[in-house]
Design a protein around this motif. Structure first.
Motif, short mmCIF file in Angstrom:
data_model
loop_
_atom_site.label_atom_id
_atom_site.label_comp_id
_atom_site.label_asym_id
_atom_site.label_seq_id
_atom_site.Cartn_x
_atom_site.Cartn_y
_atom_site.Cartn_z
N GLN A 153 0.81 -1.21 0.00
CA GLN A 153 0.00 0.00 0.00
C GLN A 153 0.84 1.26 0.00
O GLN A 153 0.56 2.22 -0.69
CB GLN A 153 -0.94 -0.01 1.22
CG GLN A 153 -1.94 -1.15 1.21
CD GLN A 153 -2.80 -1.15 -0.03
OE1 GLN A 153 -3.41 -0.15 -0.37
NE2 GLN A 153 -2.85 -2.27 -0.73
N ASN A 154 1.90 1.27 0.77
CA ASN A 154 2.77 2.44 0.84
C ASN A 154 4.20 1.99 1.09
O ASN A 154 4.44 1.07 1.88
CB ASN A 154 2.34 3.39 1.98
CG ASN A 154 1.04 4.10 1.67
OD1 ASN A 154 1.00 5.01 0.85
ND2 ASN A 154 -0.03 3.67 2.32
N GLN A 158 8.16 6.73 -1.67
CA GLN A 158 7.32 6.79 -2.87
C GLN A 158 6.95 8.24 -3.16
O GLN A 158 6.94 9.09 -2.28
CB GLN A 158 6.06 5.95 -2.69
CG GLN A 158 5.10 6.49 -1.65
CD GLN A 158 3.94 5.55 -1.36
OE1 GLN A 158 4.03 4.36 -1.61
NE2 GLN A 158 2.85 6.09 -0.84
N ARG A 160 4.16 10.91 -5.18
CA ARG A 160 2.83 11.06 -5.76
C ARG A 160 2.85 12.33 -6.59
O ARG A 160 3.09 13.42 -6.08
CB ARG A 160 1.80 11.16 -4.63
CG ARG A 160 0.37 11.11 -5.10
CD ARG A 160 -0.54 10.88 -3.91
NE ARG A 160 -1.89 11.34 -4.16
CZ ARG A 160 -2.86 11.31 -3.26
NH1 ARG A 160 -2.62 10.84 -2.05
NH2 ARG A 160 -4.06 11.75 -3.56
N ARG A 180 -3.62 7.15 -8.96
CA ARG A 180 -4.33 7.33 -7.68
C ARG A 180 -5.79 7.72 -7.93
O ARG A 180 -6.18 8.17 -9.01
CB ARG A 180 -3.67 8.44 -6.85
CG ARG A 180 -2.24 8.14 -6.44
CD ARG A 180 -2.16 7.03 -5.38
NE ARG A 180 -2.08 5.70 -5.98
CZ ARG A 180 -2.08 4.58 -5.27
NH1 ARG A 180 -2.18 4.63 -3.96
NH2 ARG A 180 -2.00 3.41 -5.87
#
Length: 269
Positions: A153-154, A158, A160, A180
């Protein structure tokens, strides 16, 4: 063209991070035109179609890839006359959709001496609530089967994507990424093209700074999601690719590759 080629430091960043980002390189008038063009759709082409045949002269897609900054970056990465593997328009509607699982595209491709490049074009400003594309820097050599990474998930480090309108990101084909969810009131558009090289990917960029210290420093970048031991394999993989890209079989960082490839041929007397 030469002034728009990537530098050796930029190429080293691509090898380390798995991407090159070109902020706001597409002019505003093209960005305004893009939403209608992408809404109408761009006709598909067979795999391996030359760019000139895939995107006729004067078409929006052709004008996009012919912009000097984009053309120079593509030439640096995949060389002249690449072919189009495929392309796609991705639209994430306002207040709609779920987050795409983390994945690598066509991860069955395990080449270490060559790579495809995926161009991702964002005609609008992408804000945090619009979702954007999540990616994991330095993940492109970590071979998993396409969406096996979707259970993660994370990951620390990372990114964005938040960017101005007209931004283009060029990704190594193996980079872990995922679109996303869009929590804004504006539909989000992205146009993707995957390019296949047709020449050896050796010294295609501006190599004037090839011997400068920032090159090795950039290739040594460590990402926070790397494991203490296994993460060192990523440095090894970068060295392998840099040797292939430069044609220099002696390049090394802290003796990593030299020690494991040491096979003396001299017979002791």
């Amino acid at each position: 063209m030469r002034q728009h080629l990537l530098t050796s430091t930029q190429m080293a960043r691509f090898v380390a991070y798995g991407s090159v980002r070109l902020d706001a390189v597409v002019p505003a008038d093209m960005n305004d035109e893009a939403v209608k063009v992408l809404t109408d759709g761009i006709p598909p082409v067979p795999y391996g179609t030359p760019v000139a045949e895939a995107f006729p002269e004067g078409s929006f897609a052709r004008r996009l890839v012919d912009l000097p900054e984009i053309a120079g970056a593509l030439r640096s990465l995949v060389g002249p006359a690449p072919t189009v593997d495929h392309h796609a328009v991705h639209v994430r509607e306002a207040r709609g959709g779920e987050a795409q699982p983390l994945h690598g595209d066509a991860i069955i491709d395990t080449r270490v001496d060559a790579f495809d490049v995926q161009l991702m074009y964002y005609p609008q400003e992408v804000t945090l609530d619009m979702g954007g594309t999540l990616s994991v820097p330095g993940s492109h050599f970590r071979r998993t089967n396409e969406s096996d990474t979707g259970r993660y998930q994370n990951l620390r480090g990372q990114t964005r994507l938040v960017c101005p309108a007209g931004t283009v990101v060029l990704l190594h084909h193996g980079l872990w990424h995922g679109g996303r969810r869009n929590d804004s009131d504006t539909a989000r558009y992205m146009f993707k093209i995957r390019f296949n090289p047709t020449v050896r990917q050796v010294r295609l960029w501006n190599t004037d700074d090839l011997a400068d210290p920032p090159v090795a420093q950039t290739l040594s970048t460590w990402f926070p999601w790397y494991e203490g031991a296994t993460g060192r394999l990523e440095l090894y993989n970068r060295i392998r690719m840099w040797r292939a890209l430069t044609g220099d079989d002696t390049f090394d960082i802290e003796y990593w590759m030299t020690r494991v490839s040491n096979r003396p041929q001299r017979v002791a007397s």
